[in-house]
Motif scaffolding. Structure first.
Motif, PDB file in Angstrom:
ATOM      1  N   UNK A 295       0.805  -1.231   0.000  1.00  0.00           N
ATOM      2  CA  UNK A 295       0.000   0.000   0.000  1.00  0.00           C
ATOM      3  C   UNK A 295       0.832   1.272   0.000  1.00  0.00           C
ATOM      4  N   UNK A 296       1.922   1.263   0.773  1.00  0.00           N
ATOM      5  CA  UNK A 296       2.667   2.504   0.998  1.00  0.00           C
ATOM      6  C   UNK A 296       4.109   2.444   0.497  1.00  0.00           C
ATOM      7  N   UNK A 297       4.469   1.332  -0.162  1.00  0.00           N
ATOM      8  CA  UNK A 297       5.855   1.135  -0.600  1.00  0.00           C
ATOM      9  C   UNK A 297       6.810   1.281   0.588  1.00  0.00           C
ATOM     10  N   UNK A 298       6.374   0.756   1.721  1.00  0.00           N
ATOM     11  CA  UNK A 298       7.150   0.847   2.952  1.00  0.00           C
ATOM     12  C   UNK A 298       7.796  -0.509   3.185  1.00  0.00           C
ATOM     13  N   UNK A 299       8.851  -0.760   2.430  1.00  0.00           N
ATOM     14  CA  UNK A 299       9.465  -2.072   2.510  1.00  0.00           C
ATOM     15  C   UNK A 299      10.957  -2.001   2.279  1.00  0.00           C
ATOM     16  N   UNK A 300      11.554  -3.113   1.940  1.00  0.00           N
ATOM     17  CA  UNK A 300      13.006  -3.145   1.751  1.00  0.00           C
ATOM     18  C   UNK A 300      13.440  -2.182   0.647  1.00  0.00           C
ATOM     19  N   UNK A 301      14.464  -1.404   0.950  1.00  0.00           N
ATOM     20  CA  UNK A 301      14.962  -0.477  -0.058  1.00  0.00           C
ATOM     21  C   UNK A 301      16.043  -1.084  -0.926  1.00  0.00           C
ATOM     22  N   UNK A 302      16.467  -2.302  -0.604  1.00  0.00           N
ATOM     23  CA  UNK A 302      17.559  -2.925  -1.358  1.00  0.00           C
ATOM     24  C   UNK A 302      17.085  -4.272  -1.897  1.00  0.00           C
ATOM     25  N   UNK A 303      17.367  -4.528  -3.159  1.00  0.00           N
ATOM     26  CA  UNK A 303      16.960  -5.794  -3.746  1.00  0.00           C
ATOM     27  C   UNK A 303      17.990  -6.230  -4.776  1.00  0.00           C
ATOM     28  N   UNK A 304      18.389  -7.488  -4.677  1.00  0.00           N
ATOM     29  CA  UNK A 304      19.281  -8.065  -5.668  1.00  0.00           C
ATOM     30  C   UNK A 304      18.519  -9.124  -6.452  1.00  0.00           C
ATOM     31  N   UNK A 305      18.659  -9.147  -7.772  1.00  0.00           N
ATOM     32  CA  UNK A 305      17.943 -10.138  -8.587  1.00  0.00           C
ATOM     33  C   UNK A 305      18.220 -11.555  -8.107  1.00  0.00           C
ATOM     34  N   UNK A 306      17.145 -12.361  -8.058  1.00  0.00           N
ATOM     35  CA  UNK A 306      17.281 -13.748  -7.654  1.00  0.00           C
ATOM     36  C   UNK A 306      17.296 -13.975  -6.158  1.00  0.00           C
ATOM     37  N   UNK A 307      17.180 -12.912  -5.380  1.00  0.00           N
ATOM     38  CA  UNK A 307      17.181 -13.048  -3.922  1.00  0.00           C
ATOM     39  C   UNK A 307      15.897 -12.452  -3.348  1.00  0.00           C
ATOM     40  N   UNK A 308      15.518 -12.946  -2.184  1.00  0.00           N
ATOM     41  CA  UNK A 308      14.393 -12.342  -1.491  1.00  0.00           C
ATOM     42  C   UNK A 308      14.763 -10.909  -1.089  1.00  0.00           C
ATOM     43  N   UNK A 309      13.748 -10.058  -1.054  1.00  0.00           N
ATOM     44  CA  UNK A 309      13.984  -8.688  -0.595  1.00  0.00           C
ATOM     45  C   UNK A 309      14.313  -8.713   0.902  1.00  0.00           C
ATOM     46  N   UNK A 310      15.372  -8.037   1.266  1.00  0.00           N
ATOM     47  CA  UNK A 310      15.817  -8.006   2.652  1.00  0.00           C
ATOM     48  C   UNK A 310      15.808  -6.573   3.189  1.00  0.00           C
ATOM     49  N   UNK A 311      15.451  -6.453   4.454  1.00  0.00           N
ATOM     50  CA  UNK A 311      15.344  -5.150   5.100  1.00  0.00           C
ATOM     51  C   UNK A 311      16.692  -4.728   5.668  1.00  0.00           C
TER      52      UNK A 311
ATOM     53  N   UNK B 198      14.337  -0.769   8.821  1.00  0.00           N
ATOM     54  CA  UNK B 198      13.750  -1.147  10.101  1.00  0.00           C
ATOM     55  C   UNK B 198      13.533   0.087  10.981  1.00  0.00           C
ATOM     56  N   UNK B 199      14.464   1.042  10.930  1.00  0.00           N
ATOM     57  CA  UNK B 199      14.314   2.255  11.733  1.00  0.00           C
ATOM     58  C   UNK B 199      13.051   3.016  11.336  1.00  0.00           C
ATOM     59  N   UNK B 200      12.778   3.074  10.033  1.00  0.00           N
ATOM     60  CA  UNK B 200      11.554   3.735   9.561  1.00  0.00           C
ATOM     61  C   UNK B 200      10.328   2.981  10.064  1.00  0.00           C
ATOM     62  N   UNK B 201      10.352   1.668   9.946  1.00  0.00           N
ATOM     63  CA  UNK B 201       9.220   0.857  10.397  1.00  0.00           C
ATOM     64  C   UNK B 201       8.997   0.985  11.905  1.00  0.00           C
ATOM     65  N   UNK B 202      10.063   1.089  12.669  1.00  0.00           N
ATOM     66  CA  UNK B 202       9.915   1.256  14.115  1.00  0.00           C
ATOM     67  C   UNK B 202       9.162   2.544  14.441  1.00  0.00           C
ATOM     68  N   UNK B 203       9.438   3.600  13.712  1.00  0.00           N
ATOM     69  CA  UNK B 203       8.724   4.867  13.940  1.00  0.00           C
ATOM     70  C   UNK B 203       7.255   4.739  13.562  1.00  0.00           C
ATOM     71  N   UNK B 204       6.985   4.049  12.450  1.00  0.00           N
ATOM     72  CA  UNK B 204       5.594   3.859  12.024  1.00  0.00           C
ATOM     73  C   UNK B 204       4.833   3.040  13.052  1.00  0.00           C
ATOM     74  N   UNK B 205       5.416   1.961  13.507  1.00  0.00           N
ATOM     75  CA  UNK B 205       4.758   1.096  14.495  1.00  0.00           C
ATOM     76  C   UNK B 205       4.485   1.877  15.780  1.00  0.00           C
ATOM     77  N   UNK B 206       5.436   2.692  16.215  1.00  0.00           N
ATOM     78  CA  UNK B 206       5.235   3.478  17.438  1.00  0.00           C
ATOM     79  C   UNK B 206       4.079   4.449  17.292  1.00  0.00           C
ATOM     80  N   UNK B 207       3.974   5.091  16.121  1.00  0.00           N
ATOM     81  CA  UNK B 207       2.883   6.033  15.890  1.00  0.00           C
ATOM     82  C   UNK B 207       1.537   5.319  15.843  1.00  0.00           C
ATOM     83  N   UNK B 208       1.493   4.169  15.201  1.00  0.00           N
ATOM     84  CA  UNK B 208       0.247   3.401  15.122  1.00  0.00           C
ATOM     85  C   UNK B 208      -0.181   2.961  16.518  1.00  0.00           C
ATOM     86  N   UNK B 209       0.752   2.508  17.321  1.00  0.00           N
ATOM     87  CA  UNK B 209       0.417   2.076  18.681  1.00  0.00           C
ATOM     88  C   UNK B 209      -0.018   3.254  19.554  1.00  0.00           C
ATOM     89  N   UNK B 210       0.397   4.461  19.159  1.00  0.00           N
ATOM     90  CA  UNK B 210      -0.022   5.660  19.893  1.00  0.00           C
ATOM     91  C   UNK B 210      -1.379   6.171  19.429  1.00  0.00           C
TER      92      UNK B 210
END
Length: 273
Positions: free
Chosen positions: A33-49, A54-66
């Motif tokens: 929905x928000x393109x809020x995911x791994x910023x790095x991707x190598x062909x043939x590999x799973x997307x990794x964070x 993770x720092x961005x996601x931690x801020x989002x999770x904190x705001x949602x919990x608030x």
């Protein structure tokens, strides 16, 4: 399946979900929905964070919990929040007719500072700057765009449930409803239900609404002298409503002794508390 970090790239989605305490499905949904995911991707590999992801996601999770919605939390994280008193970014967006950028800036400021700070420290000064620019000609379009963006941001505040004894209405002929929209949002933020009748409310309709509500309180807005209808005030009082007026239109109107004028948003909130 590995849940540890990849030494070269980052962390798989399950490791991130475990670290944040959210379901994997939530992270996938936010990525879609928000393109809020791994910023790095190598062909043939799973997307990794990465650690930055993770720092961005931690801020989002904190705001949602608030209490923030995921969309508003993402907007706040991605959009720099203007400092109190700094409206340059908002004005630049408004004069560029960039409603998307203006909306993001407004939402981020509203989420951080609440309705009163949003209106008093950002919106009112920005509108004053636009009005000053209008003295040189033009900029009516800018005012309309910013009004629409401010209204949209305020209407995102959920209305509290419960019966309302507060009616907010512009007088007949008055089309400037944004100050009442702001008051409605500020009341909602405090858990106070209010009924918004909006712009250009005929006096007969206002009286009908008063009749539907036990012990009603009415706030009548007038922006200009031509719409400051003393007859509307008299009708509200006669219908049994505790009546307030607000807006510059009432400055020269003689009002009944028991009708008070609300000069500022904070004053209105105190009176309606």
């Amino acid at each position: 399946m590995s849940t540890g970090p990849d030494a070269a790239v980052g962390y798989p989605i399950r490791a991130v979900a475990d670290r944040l305490g959210v379901p994997v499905a939530t992270l996938r949904s936010w990525n879609q929905r928000y393109q809020l995911g791994p910023g790095h991707h190598e062909p043939g590999r799973h997307r990794l964070y990465t650690a930055a992801d993770i720092a961005v996601l931690e801020r989002v999770v904190a705001l949602v919990r608030a209490g923030a919605s995921p969309s508003s939390a993402v907007a706040e994280v991605r959009v720099p929040i203007p400092e109190p008193g700094d409206r340059s970014a908002l004005l630049n967006a408004a004069f560029a007719l960039d409603s998307g950028r203006a909306g993001e800036l407004l939402s981020s400021y509203l989420n951080r500072h609440g309705v009163v700070g949003f209106w008093e420290d950002l919106c009112r000064p920005a509108f004053a700057d636009i009005v000053q620019a209008q003295q040189q000609g033009g900029s009516i379009d800018v005012e309309h765009l910013l009004s629409w963006c401010v209204t949209s941001a305020l209407q995102a505040i959920p209305a509290p449930r419960g019966e309302s004894a507060i009616l907010l209405a512009c007088t007949g002929g008055e089309t400037h409803a944004l100050p009442l929209t702001t008051l409605h949002a500020a009341l909602a933020e405090r858990g106070r239900p209010a009924t918004m009748l909006g712009a250009n409310t005929p006096t007969d309709a206002l009286v009908d609404a008063i009749d539907r509500i036990p012990a009603p309180t009415v706030v009548l807005w007038s922006q200009q002298e031509s719409t400051a209808l003393a007859s509307a005030v008299t009708a509200c009082v006669a219908a049994g409503a505790r009546t307030y007026v607000a807006g510059p239109g009432w400055a020269s109107v003689r009002l009944p002794a028991d009708v008070a004028t609300l000069a500022r948003l904070t004053e209105a909130l105190d009176a309606l508390d």
